[in-house]
Design an enzyme around this catalytic site. Structure first.
Site, PDB file in Angstrom:
ATOM      1  N   LYS A  59       1.081  -1.055   0.080  1.00  0.00           N
ATOM      2  CA  LYS A  59      -0.156   0.405  -0.387  1.00  0.00           C
ATOM      3  C   LYS A  59       1.158   1.418  -0.026  1.00  0.00           C
ATOM      4  O   LYS A  59       0.443   2.521   0.294  1.00  0.00           O
ATOM      5  CB  LYS A  59      -0.661   0.269   1.204  1.00  0.00           C
ATOM      6  CG  LYS A  59      -1.644  -1.158   0.687  1.00  0.00           C
ATOM      7  CD  LYS A  59      -3.106  -0.878   0.280  1.00  0.00           C
ATOM      8  CE  LYS A  59      -2.987  -1.663  -0.396  1.00  0.00           C
ATOM      9  NZ  LYS A  59      -4.137  -1.834  -2.071  1.00  0.00           N
ATOM     10  N   SER A 153      -5.316   2.976   3.714  1.00  0.00           N
ATOM     11  CA  SER A 153      -5.239   2.993   2.561  1.00  0.00           C
ATOM     12  C   SER A 153      -5.526   0.875   2.673  1.00  0.00           C
ATOM     13  O   SER A 153      -6.074   0.158   2.093  1.00  0.00           O
ATOM     14  CB  SER A 153      -4.366   3.400   1.692  1.00  0.00           C
ATOM     15  OG  SER A 153      -3.849   1.766   0.800  1.00  0.00           O
ATOM     16  N   LYS A 273     -11.002   4.694  -5.651  1.00  0.00           N
ATOM     17  CA  LYS A 273     -12.063   6.105  -4.735  1.00  0.00           C
ATOM     18  C   LYS A 273     -12.703   5.912  -3.550  1.00  0.00           C
ATOM     19  O   LYS A 273     -13.078   4.742  -3.279  1.00  0.00           O
ATOM     20  CB  LYS A 273     -12.876   6.247  -5.936  1.00  0.00           C
ATOM     21  CG  LYS A 273     -11.985   6.319  -7.153  1.00  0.00           C
ATOM     22  CD  LYS A 273     -13.294   7.419  -8.106  1.00  0.00           C
ATOM     23  CE  LYS A 273     -12.169   7.738  -9.224  1.00  0.00           C
ATOM     24  NZ  LYS A 273     -10.553   7.815  -9.445  1.00  0.00           N
ATOM     25  N   TYR A 274     -12.110   6.301  -2.089  1.00  0.00           N
ATOM     26  CA  TYR A 274     -13.016   6.547  -1.111  1.00  0.00           C
ATOM     27  C   TYR A 274     -12.524   8.057  -0.686  1.00  0.00           C
ATOM     28  O   TYR A 274     -11.640   8.699  -0.737  1.00  0.00           O
ATOM     29  CB  TYR A 274     -12.387   5.359  -0.060  1.00  0.00           C
ATOM     30  CG  TYR A 274     -10.435   5.333  -0.323  1.00  0.00           C
ATOM     31  CD1 TYR A 274      -9.747   6.394   0.647  1.00  0.00           C
ATOM     32  CD2 TYR A 274      -9.620   3.755  -0.949  1.00  0.00           C
ATOM     33  CE1 TYR A 274      -8.569   5.929   0.770  1.00  0.00           C
ATOM     34  CE2 TYR A 274      -8.204   4.192  -1.061  1.00  0.00           C
ATOM     35  CZ  TYR A 274      -7.898   4.995   0.102  1.00  0.00           C
ATOM     36  OH  TYR A 274      -6.373   4.757  -0.120  1.00  0.00           O
TER      37      TYR A 274
HETATM   38  P1  A3P Z   1      -4.724   3.001  -2.810  1.00  0.00           P
HETATM   39  O1  A3P Z   1      -5.304   2.353  -3.452  1.00  0.00           O
HETATM   40  O2  A3P Z   1      -5.569   2.818  -1.161  1.00  0.00           O
HETATM   41  O3  A3P Z   1      -5.163   5.146  -3.097  1.00  0.00           O
HETATM   42  P2  A3P Z   1       1.002  -0.939  -3.562  1.00  0.00           P
HETATM   43  O4  A3P Z   1       0.805  -1.043  -5.271  1.00  0.00           O
HETATM   44  O5  A3P Z   1       2.001  -0.911  -2.537  1.00  0.00           O
HETATM   45  O6  A3P Z   1       0.072  -2.237  -2.728  1.00  0.00           O
HETATM   46  O7  A3P Z   1       0.295   0.128  -3.063  1.00  0.00           O
HETATM   47  C1  A3P Z   1      -0.874   1.381  -3.681  1.00  0.00           C
HETATM   48  C2  A3P Z   1      -1.435   1.996  -3.282  1.00  0.00           C
HETATM   49  O8  A3P Z   1      -0.520   2.843  -4.985  1.00  0.00           O
HETATM   50  C3  A3P Z   1      -2.118   3.224  -3.829  1.00  0.00           C
HETATM   51  O9  A3P Z   1      -3.267   2.808  -2.576  1.00  0.00           O
HETATM   52  C4  A3P Z   1      -2.444   4.242  -4.633  1.00  0.00           C
HETATM   53  O10 A3P Z   1      -2.163   5.551  -3.584  1.00  0.00           O
HETATM   54  C5  A3P Z   1      -0.488   4.322  -4.931  1.00  0.00           C
HETATM   55  N1  A3P Z   1       0.006   4.834  -5.708  1.00  0.00           N
HETATM   56  C6  A3P Z   1       1.102   5.642  -6.210  1.00  0.00           C
HETATM   57  N2  A3P Z   1       0.809   5.564  -7.670  1.00  0.00           N
HETATM   58  C7  A3P Z   1      -0.142   5.662  -8.631  1.00  0.00           C
HETATM   59  C8  A3P Z   1      -0.205   4.965  -9.337  1.00  0.00           C
HETATM   60  N3  A3P Z   1       0.259   5.659 -10.310  1.00  0.00           N
HETATM   61  N4  A3P Z   1      -1.251   4.530 -10.156  1.00  0.00           N
HETATM   62  C9  A3P Z   1      -1.861   3.618  -9.232  1.00  0.00           C
HETATM   63  N5  A3P Z   1      -2.209   3.855  -7.585  1.00  0.00           N
HETATM   64  C10 A3P Z   1      -1.098   4.516  -7.203  1.00  0.00           C
END
Ligand code: A3P
Length: 319
Positions: A59, A153, A273-274
């Protein structure tokens, strides 16, 4: 001294040395004794182990970072592994027991930088030792996200996966205030990954600080080409115009890869989206993480490493 068949003698051995039940894999290609007895599927003339591990935590934007890095023509990533969100999840997990041959089979093509991203590694207590035993020279990428935001998240993630405890509670605040065993488990899952220095200390027992790079999650979100340019410089990769291949998508609200003139964003589980985190919850989470954040601040300062803006702010508010 008496003779036993192999199965009985192995059972007797593991009764005597239970700690050795879980193997500790080393690189068979660098061990002459192993080299002589390798199956033909292990080809030591070709690189089959990664040079770089993106270890999370979960996350923090680890999927976005890996997908942007893979745009560079001198990198190659593992083939997607079904059943574990495309991640190899080898070190510290069930897949470790599948062995080195299985791990190597996930890297059919190699490049200047062959890498994998498994966000489960960062806070797994066995992962650092197992990784250092197999890929001791690997470079390690760690992404630092405000742990309060990371916890929120993560809660949204389990809510989306219809975790019954999360659904009944309805909010992370209710979980934090509850004393029930099930709530404590959810709380633990949301919080523990954000105790950065605690987990980092374990990695530093097995890898040097020079092998590690820290990425600011907010910078990755806002300016991915800048982050990717400095990461690829650190990896000694040739220059690559990341800005030409990364575009902000207003509908996604995040940057996406630009392929054949079309934006290709991550799936809906990344960048959900939240509603924004309520102020009350942020205060509670900041309090929970305040000692961890101070420790991280001191660690980064002592080692003359860049301090993310969110960390500067959180330490300033506390002072
Ligand atoms: P959220 O879905 O809560 O916003 P990981 O891949 O380490 O699990 O992290 C997921 C998070 O990456 C997402 O959390 C989002 O906030 C973040 N993120 C950063 N850059 C992103 C991108 N280009 N596209 C989608 N998510 C991104």
């Amino acid at each position: 001294l008496k003779w036993q068949d192999p199965l009985t003698s192995s059972q007797l051995y593991f009764q005597k040395f239970p700690d050795e039940r879980t193997p500790l894999w080393t690189n068979p290609c660098t061990d002459p004794r192993h080299h002589a007895i390798l199956p033909p599927s292990i080809n030591c003339t070709k690189k089959s182990l990664p040079d770089l591990l993106i270890i999370g935590p979960q996350k923090t934007g680890s999927t976005a970072l890996a997908s942007f890095l893979s745009l560079h023509p001198n990198t190659s990533q593992n083939t997607p592994v079904p059943g574990s969100f495309e991640e190899v999840q080898f070190f510290g997990g069930q897949n470790y027991l599948k062995g080195v041959e299985w791990y190597m089979s996930n890297f059919p093509s190699s490049s200047t930088v062959t890498f994998e991203k498994s966000a489960t590694y960062f806070d797994n207590p066995s992962a650092p030792k197992q990784a250092a035993s197999l890929v001791p020279h690997a470079k390690i990428v760690i992404i630092l996200q405000n742990p309060a935001q990371r916890a929120y998240s993560w809660f949204q993630h389990i809510l989306a996966h219809e975790d019954p405890v999360a659904i009944t509670a309805g909010s992370l605040e209710v979980i934090l205030d509850s004393n029930s065993t099930s709530s404590k488990k959810v709380r633990q899952r949301c919080i523990s990954g954000g105790r950065y220095v605690h987990h980092l200390t374990k990695w530093l027992e097995h890898f040097s600080l020079q092998q590690m790079i820290f990425v600011d999650s907010d910078e990755l979100k806002m300016k991915p080409p800048t982050v990717l340019n400095s990461l690829s410089k650190w990896l000694d990769l040739p220059e690559f115009p990341f800005e030409t291949y990364i575009r902000y998508s207003p509908s996604k609200g995040f940057h996406c890869r630009l392929l054949d003139g079309k934006t290709k964003c991550l799936g809906e589980s990344k960048g959900r989206k939240y509603p924004e985190m309520p102020e009350n919850l942020r205060r509670k989470l900041d309090k929970i993480f305040s000692l961890d954040n101070s420790a991280l601040y001191k660690f980064l300062r002592k080692n003359r490493l860049k301090i993310p803006t969110w960390l500067e702010e959180s330490v300033r508010i506390r002072a």
